[in-house]
Write an enzyme that holds these catalytic residues in place. Structure first.
Site, short mmCIF file in Angstrom:
data_model
loop_
_atom_site.label_atom_id
_atom_site.label_comp_id
_atom_site.label_asym_id
_atom_site.label_seq_id
_atom_site.Cartn_x
_atom_site.Cartn_y
_atom_site.Cartn_z
N HIS A 18 0.85 -1.18 0.00
CA HIS A 18 0.00 0.00 0.00
C HIS A 18 0.89 1.24 0.00
O HIS A 18 2.08 1.18 0.35
CB HIS A 18 -0.92 0.00 1.23
CG HIS A 18 -2.03 -0.99 1.11
ND1 HIS A 18 -2.63 -1.55 2.22
CD2 HIS A 18 -2.66 -1.51 0.04
CE1 HIS A 18 -3.58 -2.38 1.82
NE2 HIS A 18 -3.61 -2.37 0.50
N ASP A 70 -4.69 -6.84 -7.09
CA ASP A 70 -4.81 -7.80 -5.98
C ASP A 70 -5.57 -9.04 -6.46
O ASP A 70 -5.21 -10.17 -6.11
CB ASP A 70 -5.53 -7.19 -4.78
CG ASP A 70 -4.77 -6.02 -4.17
OD1 ASP A 70 -3.54 -5.95 -4.32
OD2 ASP A 70 -5.43 -5.17 -3.53
N ASP A 100 -10.90 -6.68 -1.65
CA ASP A 100 -9.96 -7.40 -2.50
C ASP A 100 -8.76 -7.87 -1.68
O ASP A 100 -8.25 -8.98 -1.88
CB ASP A 100 -9.46 -6.52 -3.65
CG ASP A 100 -10.58 -6.04 -4.55
OD1 ASP A 100 -11.63 -6.71 -4.61
OD2 ASP A 100 -10.42 -4.98 -5.19
N ARG A 106 -7.19 -14.34 2.15
CA ARG A 106 -7.94 -15.58 2.31
C ARG A 106 -7.43 -16.65 1.35
O ARG A 106 -7.26 -17.82 1.73
CB ARG A 106 -9.43 -15.32 2.07
CG ARG A 106 -10.30 -16.54 2.21
CD ARG A 106 -11.76 -16.23 1.82
NE ARG A 106 -12.43 -17.46 1.49
CZ ARG A 106 -12.34 -18.10 0.34
NH1 ARG A 106 -11.62 -17.62 -0.64
NH2 ARG A 106 -12.96 -19.24 0.15
#
Length: 150
Positions: A18, A70, A100, A106
């Protein structure tokens, strides 16, 4: 039933950061440039461009995270085309693509992908002897789930 996935000595590494963590990732990448040079690198958006400049080596560049980068990384994980994820994400700022990011993290758990979200974890990962070796990763067999009738 359990499956196995072969992770070769030359790893396919996705690097993502980021905005507020890009400088930290570049500093970490420069410090680990020799190890990174042995592997195939992928980067999202600006992060990929900055990595190429910082490392003076090619980085396969994907879209910016908010524009689908992503999700591209997530797709590559599901297709067994990414072996490791280094994702310096910003825990202090809401991101427009937070769903996202959550989905990407996950997928790392679903597909048993090592993921580092900060410098300490990335350092531990990169100093592991497994970085230079072949590794057989255990993978849950999702065939029953994939083959179920809807």
């Amino acid at each position: 039933m359990v499956n196995f996935r072969n992770i070769h000595p030359r790893k396919r590494i996705a690097l993502v950061a980021h905005d507020n963590r890009k400088a930290e990732l570049m500093d970490w990448a420069y410090a680990n440039r020799e190890m990174l040079a042995k592997n195939e690198l992928y980067g999202t958006g600006t992060t990929g461009k900055l990595l190429e400049e910082t490392l003076n080596q090619p980085v396969i560049r994907l879209l910016s995270g908010p524009l689908g980068g992503d999700q591209q990384v997530g797709s590559m994980i599901a297709e067994e085309r990414i072996d490791l994820l280094i994702f310096f994400w910003d825990p202090m700022s809401a991101q427009p693509h937070d769903p996202d990011v959550k989905a990407l993290l996950r997928l790392c758990v679903v597909w048993n992908i090592p993921v580092a979200s900060n410098r300490a974890t990335a350092d531990f990962m990169f100093t592991s002897p497994l970085m230079d070796e072949e590794y057989i990763a255990t993978q849950i067999d999702y065939s029953t789930y994939l083959n179920r009738k809807v």
